[in-house]
Design a protein around this motif. Structure first.
Motif, PDB file in Angstrom:
ATOM      1  N   LEU A1155      29.841-126.397 -48.897  1.00 37.08           N
ATOM      2  CA  LEU A1155      29.309-125.818 -47.903  1.00 37.08           C
ATOM      3  C   LEU A1155      28.061-125.025 -48.903  1.00 37.08           C
ATOM      4  CD1 LEU A1155      32.187-124.621 -45.699  1.00 37.08           C
ATOM      5  CD2 LEU A1155      30.542-127.131 -45.384  1.00 37.08           C
ATOM      6  N   PHE A1156      26.997-125.597 -47.377  1.00 37.62           N
ATOM      7  CA  PHE A1156      25.802-125.099 -47.484  1.00 37.62           C
ATOM      8  C   PHE A1156      25.579-124.030 -46.474  1.00 37.62           C
ATOM      9  CE2 PHE A1156      25.444-128.806 -49.796  1.00 37.62           C
ATOM     10  CZ  PHE A1156      24.249-128.317 -51.109  1.00 37.62           C
ATOM     11  N   THR A1157      24.777-122.553 -47.174  1.00 33.00           N
ATOM     12  CA  THR A1157      24.561-121.341 -46.406  1.00 33.00           C
ATOM     13  C   THR A1157      23.446-121.553 -45.631  1.00 33.00           C
ATOM     14  OG1 THR A1157      26.813-120.664 -46.123  1.00 33.00           O
ATOM     15  CG2 THR A1157      24.745-119.175 -44.727  1.00 33.00           C
ATOM     16  N   SER A1158      22.365-121.501 -44.317  1.00 30.22           N
ATOM     17  CA  SER A1158      21.047-121.530 -44.606  1.00 30.22           C
ATOM     18  C   SER A1158      21.013-120.083 -44.197  1.00 30.22           C
ATOM     19  CB  SER A1158      20.440-122.634 -43.262  1.00 30.22           C
ATOM     20  OG  SER A1158      19.403-122.049 -42.647  1.00 30.22           O
ATOM     21  N   LEU A1159      20.116-119.152 -44.835  1.00 31.95           N
ATOM     22  CA  LEU A1159      19.951-117.980 -44.671  1.00 31.95           C
ATOM     23  C   LEU A1159      18.685-117.294 -43.897  1.00 31.95           C
ATOM     24  CD1 LEU A1159      21.035-114.339 -44.487  1.00 31.95           C
ATOM     25  CD2 LEU A1159      20.737-114.462 -47.157  1.00 31.95           C
ATOM     26  N   THR A1160      18.294-117.242 -42.952  1.00 33.26           N
ATOM     27  CA  THR A1160      17.061-116.623 -42.766  1.00 33.26           C
ATOM     28  C   THR A1160      16.726-115.144 -42.157  1.00 33.26           C
ATOM     29  OG1 THR A1160      16.284-118.804 -42.040  1.00 33.26           O
ATOM     30  CG2 THR A1160      15.394-116.978 -41.006  1.00 33.26           C
ATOM     31  N   VAL A1161      16.667-114.222 -42.786  1.00 34.11           N
ATOM     32  CA  VAL A1161      16.073-112.735 -42.155  1.00 34.11           C
ATOM     33  C   VAL A1161      14.655-112.884 -41.677  1.00 34.11           C
ATOM     34  CG1 VAL A1161      16.795-110.524 -43.320  1.00 34.11           C
ATOM     35  CG2 VAL A1161      17.857-111.668 -44.411  1.00 34.11           C
ATOM     36  N   MET A1162      14.365-112.024 -40.164  1.00 32.60           N
ATOM     37  CA  MET A1162      13.496-111.489 -40.587  1.00 32.60           C
ATOM     38  C   MET A1162      13.031-110.808 -39.823  1.00 32.60           C
ATOM     39  SD  MET A1162      11.879-113.133 -36.661  1.00 32.60           S
ATOM     40  CE  MET A1162      11.744-115.158 -37.310  1.00 32.60           C
ATOM     41  N   PHE A1163      11.982-110.011 -40.576  1.00 35.99           N
ATOM     42  CA  PHE A1163      11.150-108.576 -40.431  1.00 35.99           C
ATOM     43  C   PHE A1163       9.851-108.411 -39.146  1.00 35.99           C
ATOM     44  CE2 PHE A1163      14.277-108.480 -44.212  1.00 35.99           C
ATOM     45  CZ  PHE A1163      14.992-107.438 -44.221  1.00 35.99           C
ATOM     46  N   GLU A1164      10.410-108.158 -37.957  1.00 33.75           N
ATOM     47  CA  GLU A1164       9.151-107.727 -37.312  1.00 33.75           C
ATOM     48  C   GLU A1164       8.182-106.853 -36.982  1.00 33.75           C
ATOM     49  OE1 GLU A1164       9.680-110.630 -33.862  1.00 33.75           O
ATOM     50  OE2 GLU A1164      11.363-109.804 -33.977  1.00 33.75           O
ATOM     51  N   PHE A1165       7.312-106.815 -37.834  1.00 33.37           N
ATOM     52  CA  PHE A1165       6.396-105.010 -37.843  1.00 33.37           C
ATOM     53  C   PHE A1165       5.078-105.924 -36.748  1.00 33.37           C
ATOM     54  CE2 PHE A1165       6.963-106.871 -42.134  1.00 33.37           C
ATOM     55  CZ  PHE A1165       7.598-104.752 -42.650  1.00 33.37           C
ATOM     56  N   SER A1166       6.019-105.052 -35.530  1.00 35.78           N
ATOM     57  CA  SER A1166       5.418-104.474 -34.322  1.00 35.78           C
ATOM     58  C   SER A1166       4.135-103.906 -34.312  1.00 35.78           C
ATOM     59  CB  SER A1166       6.431-104.115 -32.916  1.00 35.78           C
ATOM     60  OG  SER A1166       5.863-103.658 -32.213  1.00 35.78           O
ATOM     61  N   GLU A1167       3.422-104.831 -33.515  1.00 33.81           N
ATOM     62  CA  GLU A1167       2.346-104.311 -33.314  1.00 33.81           C
ATOM     63  C   GLU A1167       1.479-102.221 -32.084  1.00 33.81           C
ATOM     64  OE1 GLU A1167       2.960-106.296 -29.010  1.00 33.81           O
ATOM     65  OE2 GLU A1167       3.030-106.541 -31.533  1.00 33.81           O
ATOM     66  N   ILE A1168       3.508-102.157 -31.906  1.00 34.71           N
ATOM     67  CA  ILE A1168       3.643-100.702 -31.643  1.00 34.71           C
ATOM     68  C   ILE A1168       3.676-100.321 -32.120  1.00 34.71           C
ATOM     69  CG2 ILE A1168       5.343-100.172 -29.609  1.00 34.71           C
ATOM     70  CD1 ILE A1168       6.198-102.784 -28.472  1.00 34.71           C
ATOM     71  N   SER A1169       4.605-100.260 -33.030  1.00 39.06           N
ATOM     72  CA  SER A1169       5.546 -99.253 -34.487  1.00 39.06           C
ATOM     73  C   SER A1169       6.780 -99.975 -35.533  1.00 39.06           C
ATOM     74  CB  SER A1169       5.482 -97.748 -33.739  1.00 39.06           C
ATOM     75  OG  SER A1169       7.137 -97.235 -33.082  1.00 39.06           O
ATOM     76  N   GLY A1170       7.153 -98.966 -36.322  1.00 38.25           N
ATOM     77  CA  GLY A1170       7.846 -99.685 -35.867  1.00 38.25           C
ATOM     78  C   GLY A1170       8.940-100.844 -36.300  1.00 38.25           C
ATOM     79  N   VAL A1171       9.682-101.733 -37.179  1.00 41.64           N
ATOM     80  CA  VAL A1171      10.405-102.454 -38.285  1.00 41.64           C
ATOM     81  C   VAL A1171      11.734-102.939 -36.875  1.00 41.64           C
ATOM     82  CG1 VAL A1171      11.086-104.063 -39.954  1.00 41.64           C
ATOM     83  CG2 VAL A1171       9.159-102.139 -40.169  1.00 41.64           C
TER      84      VAL A1171
END
Length: 1475
Positions: A1155-1171
């Protein structure tokens, strides 16, 4: 002491270097000594000094054990020796003492260096260290490199050593004259012989040492033109092979001897392809070669028993030395041999006898002068130019006749209970030479002499170089011809099985032949009910069922009704029992007027039989109008019984319509019964149809052929015990079963089916032999025989095909039996029993599963496709007929009145009238039964189809292993993502969590990963398909403007991410834009924008969605490389204020699950503040499952497509016939949606396979596969979605098939009853709910997580309406508005609107309770219940009033017929009517 003195002279050089161990101290001493000897050799000027240096050098080399381990020391020692030989011209080499002193020292030094190098290489090869941190492949590659290095070093040592010996040889032979005595120096296993001879006397000259011999060829062969004046001869013998291990098949396992002939200029003469050969005797040396010894035994009663030994020869340089030694006294063994085949009494190349006589007889032979040694037979078998096999035969000829031993009974019986035995010794000798160019030992140009022995090998070669002898003792080749009874003792299971199968075949064949001869062929009775003199004649065929007690002994009657007239009630008055179980009865009768189109058939009986013989089960009937030859068919399948079925003994059956004849519900059971008796290979031997031309003997032959073929197939599929991991075995008597055994049994049964089907078809469809005219007169009707011109041509294969089938049976049986006996000789007892278990499973699988499956499949095919043929076959006449006269015909000629007959007839007429009154009910019942059969078939068919879809879906999804793989990946690779709150923590997460997850640097015990752990990720189960990659989504600068009023607070701002604000282009490190594009072409920039990798669907985050385009880069293939890249990115500020998202992409592969596993981790750096972090994981299979299960799934997919296309074709025909009205039916719309989903799934399946193939091809070619993987992940995801939609829709279609269920009907009535009111309620509810959702979003969206988005506000309120809420969260945020919002929502929505919904449902329930099911559906359910209860014998006949009247008639009428005169018929008839 001298050596130590030389060391002490230079002892102060390295006084500061203190050795760490004794070995290092010795090494330093040897190094200093050799260095000093080399310097002294260069400065020496006197012969005495040179002689001392040569002796000291020999002493140092012999005293330093560390020289072989250090290549530098070996080269230093050889350089010293070469320096000494360069100064030999200063010595008087004609002096024997000088030669012995200096030459002996040099030869000994060379011998010690060669021998020490060989021991060092062998020690290194045997002391390889097992390093767990290096994989076996790397270890093997490293060992190969080390071996190659050792071979190169060894070759250099040999070359330098030969240079030293060459210089010594030249110094010795320079002062020599031709004919002088040769000089021989022998030290430490190396012997050098030097001499000078006249060239004219060199022919056939013999040059030898103590063991080795070179005999030169003739003078003309050596020097065809003019021989030189003199020739120097150098002969060197190495007791051990000095050369490195060869790269070829041969190796020198003896002493190595080398002969060199030189002219005056010291240049060796080259000889090749001479017309005459060098004769070379090569001693065995210190090799200690021993031949292989084996003892062969025979049974004591085995005179004339033979055994064979097979020997392989490749070329003329090889030869086998074979010795046969008898181990019995007074037994003569014949030994013979032959090239290319087994020897016999007429064909052999060599033949001899050997025997051992008793001591007294041996003494007599010696005294008589016969001293010939026959105690052993020796054979030397030389090879030929081409590879050839040589067969050695050893045969027991019987007792020896010498000294009258055969006449002495005590000697004649001495071995009666013993074994004959002999000992065989054999070894392969080969002549080989060292090839300098190939660095291998070769046999080319050499021929072995038949006088060679183990101690010395004699070779004839046409060239000169270094020669040796190869010695090998390979095992004796297994030969099936060398069998004895003792080899078959462990194969009792195989031999017993074959013997039992053949005995069962013969026994069954004899029993069936006797049964066929004694058993009278079944005759179908044909009865004439009248004299057949009326104008219109008919023939009625009645088939009695095959159920228990289906036949009857009651009086049977019938009435045939047409659209013009009726036949009247006809009673079958015969004394014979013709309506027996499974019988076919033909009734012939005539009528005064034509009946027209037959519409009804009434069957009845008087229930006069005793016990179970009173009832009658009628299976089917057919009526033939002999005038028009029109056939009418009736499907009955009913009990005419008072205690079975519905309790009726008279029933009316409507004629079968064309729709009835093509109905699956009627055709399938009949076809199944017929095929079970005809097509089941084993069962048909006992219950075959009488009219079949496929005889029992032929069927038994097919069974035997299948059994023997399955034996061979099981043997081929049987794996070795070591190759199969046995988890658990189930023992049953002598059989032991495992999953592998069961699998082998099934596969062998499937493999044997095609061959057996061919044989069966040849038997089944071959025409019988035509002998004589088969035309007969129609005895029932009196019609003349059919003319030959009217007979149709016979169909089927020619009759000779039966003989072809018998030939195939014999070949398959005999060939399989012989092959399985020979194939099983190497099995042994345990493996033979495993084979028996596999064969037994194969037999059971075919008899219980495969054959019934074939029968059911044929029944389905014929009932669904070949309907007309199946219906016609159901009503064919089976077997021959026999004519039986009805007593009614003869009773008309008798005088008097038969009261019993009159009573039966009147009773039958009354039953006929009662049955005719129920004809409408009978037709309705027939339609109901047909509908039940069709509905049940549709339900079964759709259930199988639904199961097929679910199986395919489960094979694609792999839900359970995919779930665990996804969870494992989530726990191992995306943990602690919530801790990322700013760029600093982001870099820390990458370096501490991600890096150690992708490239773990420590094992579970904090040790360095072992070789089998390297390459795996942190879970030690998955590997990276490609390096992890980072993609950054950025926004452009300068797009955002700060209002003028706010410039005092901040003068910078940035926009949110979208397609208009995203950044593109190329940048240097530090985000300095590249303006000169020529620089981009010449020098790659730091960071550049890449196009989208997601062409189908975007990646969704919490703030926005992204199409995968951006500034991407790979993080390397190792931990160090990834750490370096991350440090560089962090240093140059890869993440800054314009960064809006960073996407980490990884593709994992778990080889355990494939089996293959596709892993996508997203970090959004908001224009407001925080991640904001978000993850996407998807586990899928890139290719079909390996092995047999994969092919099974492919087969299921093909079957699904075929069924889908067939369903589409049928639905298209229905839609075309109905027109636009087709769309008015809701279920038809559902069917259209189902087809759209199905073909969408097929298209996605094709795309999935296509992208999978391209991705695998990219992997094999070393290209970038990510461009295909990204699209493949999206396609695979949507393929799974549409598959789930397809399964859901097909599950819902099951409701349509179960619409006759009363509970489902009531449920649908509830929905229909409240449809209008509930629709209005849903509208009001949605408006109220939306108002609260928007209010909650606007009031609490900025502070409460559950209301931060409109969709989350809807979700939170829906959970609140179900009782899941967090009041404290609202109260803490706004103590005033929070409680008001909560109480208002709960009162209006939860208390008011929800109760209104319940009230609407309650208002619809009274209508449902009063709902009446349609009469048609109720009648259908009643019939379905009756069929279900009758299947289990639970249905009881209904109590009817006619039974009471019938009993009264049976008691009173016989008395009335005896009281009144015979002529008072009118009174009797009136009485009958009253009763």
């Amino acid at each position: 002491m001298l050596a130590q003195d030389y060391v002490d002279i230079d002892g102060g050089i390295d006084e500061l270097e203190k050795p760490k161990s004794v070995a290092e101290e010795n090494s330093q001493v040897c190094r200093k000594a050799l260095k000093r000897l080399g310097s002294e050799t260069g400065r020496t000027q006197t012969p005495d000094h040179l002689q001392i240096i040569s002796e000291l050098t020999s002493l140092v080399i012999a005293s330093c054990p560390n020289i072989p381990q250090e290549n530098a020391l070996k080269n230093t020692a050889l350089d010293v020796l070469k320096s000494i030989t360069s100064k030999l011209g200063k010595l008087d080499m004609s002096n024997p003492l000088t030669v012995e002193s200096v030459g002996g020292s040099l030869v000994e030094s060379v011998a010690n260096l060669l021998n020490a190098s060989e021991e060092a290489s062998e020690g290194d090869a045997g002391n390889s260290v097992q390093d767990d941190h290096i994989s076996p492949e790397e270890r093997a590659e490293k060992a190969k490199e080390e071996e190659e290095e050792q071979r190169t070093e060894r070759q250099e040592v040999v070359q330098k050593s030969r240079q030293v010996l060459d210089s010594l040889f030249n110094a010795i032979t320079d002062p020599m004259r031709p004919g002088d005595a040769p000089v021989t120096i022998s030290r430490a296993g190396v012997t050098m012989r030097a001499q000078k001879i006249f060239g004219s006397k060199s022919g056939n000259q013999v040059v030898q040492t103590e063991d080795g011999v070179f005999q030169l060829p003739s003078q003309t062969a050596l020097f065809p033109e003019h021989p030189p004046h003199n020739v120097t001869v150098m002969f060197i013998e190495y007791q051990e092979n000095p050369f490195p291990r060869g790269r070829g098949y041969y190796q020198a396992r003896s002493s190595v001897i080398e002969l060199t002939l030189r002219r005056k200029n010291y240049k060796p003469l080259v000889f090749s392809n001479l017309t005459d050969d060098f004769k070379i005797t090569i001693p065995a040396g210190k090799s200690r070669n021993k031949p292989t010894t084996k003892t062969i035994t025979f049974p004591a009663s085995g005179n004339e028993t033979s055994s064979y030994h097979l020997l392989n020869l490749n070329n003329t340089a090889e030869g086998w030395l074979v010795t046969i030694t008898p181990l019995n006294t007074s037994v003569v063994y014949g030994v013979s041999g032959r090239y290319g085949g087994r020897p016999d009494d007429q064909n052999y190349d060599v033949s001899m006898e050997t025997y051992v006589l008793p001591e007294e007889c041996s003494l007599m032979e010696t005294l008589s002068g016969d001293d010939t040694d026959r105690t052993e037979a020796k054979l030397f078998i030389k090879g030929k130019a081409d590879p050839v096999d040589y067969h050695v035969k050893v045969k027991v000829l019987g007792p020896a006749t010498k000294c009258d031993i055969s006449d002495r009974p005590e000697e004649r019986n001495v071995h009666t209970n013993d074994l004959y035995a002999y000992k065989i010794q054999w070894a392969r000798l080969s002549c080989v030479f060292w090839s300098e160019t190939q660095r291998a030992w070769k046999p080319d140009g050499c021929t072995i002499d038949d006088k060679s022995t183990i101690a010395s090998t004699i070779c004839h070669c046409n060239h000169l170089t270094a020669f040796g002898s190869d010695f090998a003792t390979p095992p004796d080749t297994v030969n099936f011809g060398a069998l004895m009874l003792s080899d078959l003792r462990d194969n009792g299971a195989v031999l017993t099985t074959i013997f039992v199968v053949f005995c069962l075949f013969l026994l069954t064949l004899v029993i069936t032949k006797i049964f066929d001869l004694r058993r009278k062929k079944k005759k179908n009775p044909s009865i004439k009910l009248d004299d057949m003199q009326s104008g219109f004649r008919y023939r009625l065929h009645l088939w009695t069922g095959t159920a228990k007690h289906a036949g009857t002994e009651s009086n049977v009657a019938f009435n045939l009704c047409g659209d013009v007239a009726t036949s009247g009630v006809r009673v079958v008055s015969i004394t014979e029992k013709v309506f027996i179980q499974g019988s076919q009865v033909t009734l012939n009768f005539s009528t005064a007027e034509q009946l027209g189109n037959v519409e009804l058939l009434q069957l009845m009986h008087d229930n006069s039989g005793e016990g179970g013989r009173a009832s009658w089960h009628v299976d089917r009937a057919a009526v033939q109008d002999l005038t028009t030859h029109k056939m009418s068919y009736f499907f009955c399948g009913e009990w005419l019984a008072a205690d079975r079925g519905d309790g009726q003994i008279a029933k009316t059956f409507p004629v079968a319509t064309e729709q009835d004849l093509r109905s699956f519900g009627f055709l399938f059971p009949a076809s199944l019964r017929s095929n079970m008796a005809e097509e089941h290979l084993f069962l048909s031997v006992a219950v075959m149809p009488e009219e079949s031309t496929f005889t029992r003997s032929e069927r038994i032959g097919c069974c035997l052929s299948f059994l023997t073929l399955s034996m061979v197939s099981s043997a081929m599929w049987l794996n070795d015990e070591e190759e199969t991991q046995i988890v658990q075995a189930v023992s049953f008597g002598p059989f032991s079963f495992t999953l592998n055994t069961v699998y082998t049994g099934f596969m062998t049964g499937i493999i044997c089916l095609p061959a057996i089907i061919v044989i069966v078809l040849l038997f089944q469809f071959s025409r019988p032999s035509n002998k004589g005219d088969r035309r007969v007169r129609d005895v029932e009707t009196g019609d003349p025989a059919e003319a030959p011109a009217q007979q149709k041509p016979a169909k089927g294969l020619p009759h000779w095909c039966k003989y072809v089938a018998w030939v195939l049976v014999v070949l398959s049986v005999v060939g399989s039996a012989i092959f399985i006996v020979l194939y099983s000789l190497e099995w042994g007892k345990e493996k033979s029993e495993w084979w028996l278990s596999s064969f037994f499973i194969s037999f059971l699988a075919d008899m219980i599963l495969l054959q019934p499956a074939k029968v059911v499949l044929l029944a389905i095919i014929f009932s669904s496709i070949f309907k007309s043929h199946t219906a016609k076959k159901m009503f064919e006449n089976e077997g021959d007929t026999v004519s039986i006269g009805d007593s009614t015909v003869t009773s008309q000629k008798r005088e008097g009145f038969d009261g019993g007959r009159f009573r039966i007839k009147k009773k039958m007429e009354r039953l006929s009238q009662m049955s005719l009154a129920n004809v409408k009910e009978a037709r309705r019942k027939r339609d109901r039964d047909r509908k039940i059969g069709d509905v049940l078939w549709v339900i079964v068919r759709f259930s199988v189809f639904l199961l097929l879809i679910i199986t395919i879906t489960n094979a694609h999804q792999n839900t359970t292993p995919a779930f665990h793989q996804t969870q494992s990946a989530a726990n191992s690779f995306v943990s602690h993502t919530d801790a990322v709150t700013d760029p600093l923590t982001f870099w820390a997460w990458l370096e501490e969590v991600a890096l150690q997850s992708f490239y773990p640097e420590n094992s579970y015990n904090d040790d360095k990963p072992r070789w089998w752990e390297q390459g795996f990720t942190a879970d030690m189960q998955s590997v990276l398909v490609s390096p992890p990659s980072l993609i950054q989504a950025r926004v452009k600068q300068g797009l955002c403007t700060v209002p003028a009023a706010m410039l005092n607070f901040s003068d910078k701002c940035s926009e949110a991410y979208d397609e208009k604000t995203k950044e593109t282009g190329a940048f240097e490190r530090g985000w300095k834009r590249v303006t000169n594009m020529s620089e981009v072409a010449s020098e790659a920039p730091g960071w550049s924008h890449r196009l989208s990798g997601y062409a189908i669907k975007p990646v969704f985050g919490l703030k926005s969605h992204y199409w995968g385009d951006g500034f991407s880069l790979q993080l390397g293939k190792s931990a160090d490389e990834m750490r370096s890249i991350l440090a560089e990115l962090n240093t140059h500020g890869w993440i800054d204020g314009q960064t809006r998202a960073v996407i980490l992409e990884v593709l994992l592969y778990n080889g355990n699950l494939d089996l293959f596993t596709s892993l996508t981790v997203m970090f959004e750096f908001s224009e407001i503040s925080g991640v904001f972090s978000h993850r996407h994981l998807h586990t899928f299979r890139l290719r079909q499952q390996p092995g047999t299960i994969g092919y099974i799934y492919v087969l299921l997919e093909i079957i699904y497509i075929i069924i889908l296309l067939y369903s589409l074709w049928k639905e298209a025909k229905t839609a075309r016939a109905a027109g636009w009205a087709y769309l008015k039916e809701p279920w038809n719309v559902v069917e259209i949606v189902n087809f759209i989903l199905a073909f969408t799934v097929i298209a996605l399946y094709g795309s999935n396979r296509g992208y999978s193939s391209m991705a695998l091809a990219a992997v094999h070619q070393g290209k970038d596969q990510l461009q295909y993987i990204k699209s493949l992940v999206d396609i695979n995801l949507m393929y799974g979605w549409f598959l789930s939609f397809l399964v859901f829709l097909n599950m819902m279609k099951m409701l349509r098939l179960l619409r006759f269920d009363p509970f489902l009907a009531k449920l649908m009535s509830v929905f229909r009853g409240m449809a209008v009111e509930f629709s209005a309620f849903i509208l009001y509810f949605f408006l109220f709910f939306s108002g609260f959702a928007m209010s909650g979003f606007l009031m609490f969206g900025t502070t409460v997580t559950a209301y931060r988005a409109v969709s989350l506000s809807y979700s939170t309120l829906f959970q609140m309406s179900l009782g899941l809420f967090d009041y404290r969260e609202l109260f803490d945020e706004n103590p005033f508005l929070g409680p008001i919002f909560f109480l208002t929502f709960m009162c209006l929505v939860y208390l008011v609107l929800m109760n209104i919904a319940v009230a609407i449902i309650n208002s619809a329930l009274p209508d449902v309770r009063n709902h009446d099911m349609p009469e048609e559906d109720r009648y259908f359910l009643q019939g379905l219940w009756e069929r279900f209860t009758s299947l289990f014998g639970l249905h009881q006949a209904q109590l009817t009033g006619w039974r009471i009247r019938n009993s009264l008639q049976n008691q009173i009428l016989p008395r009335l017929s005896g009281m009144f005169p015979v002529w008072n018929l009118a009174l009797l008839e009136v009485t009958y009517q009253i009763l």
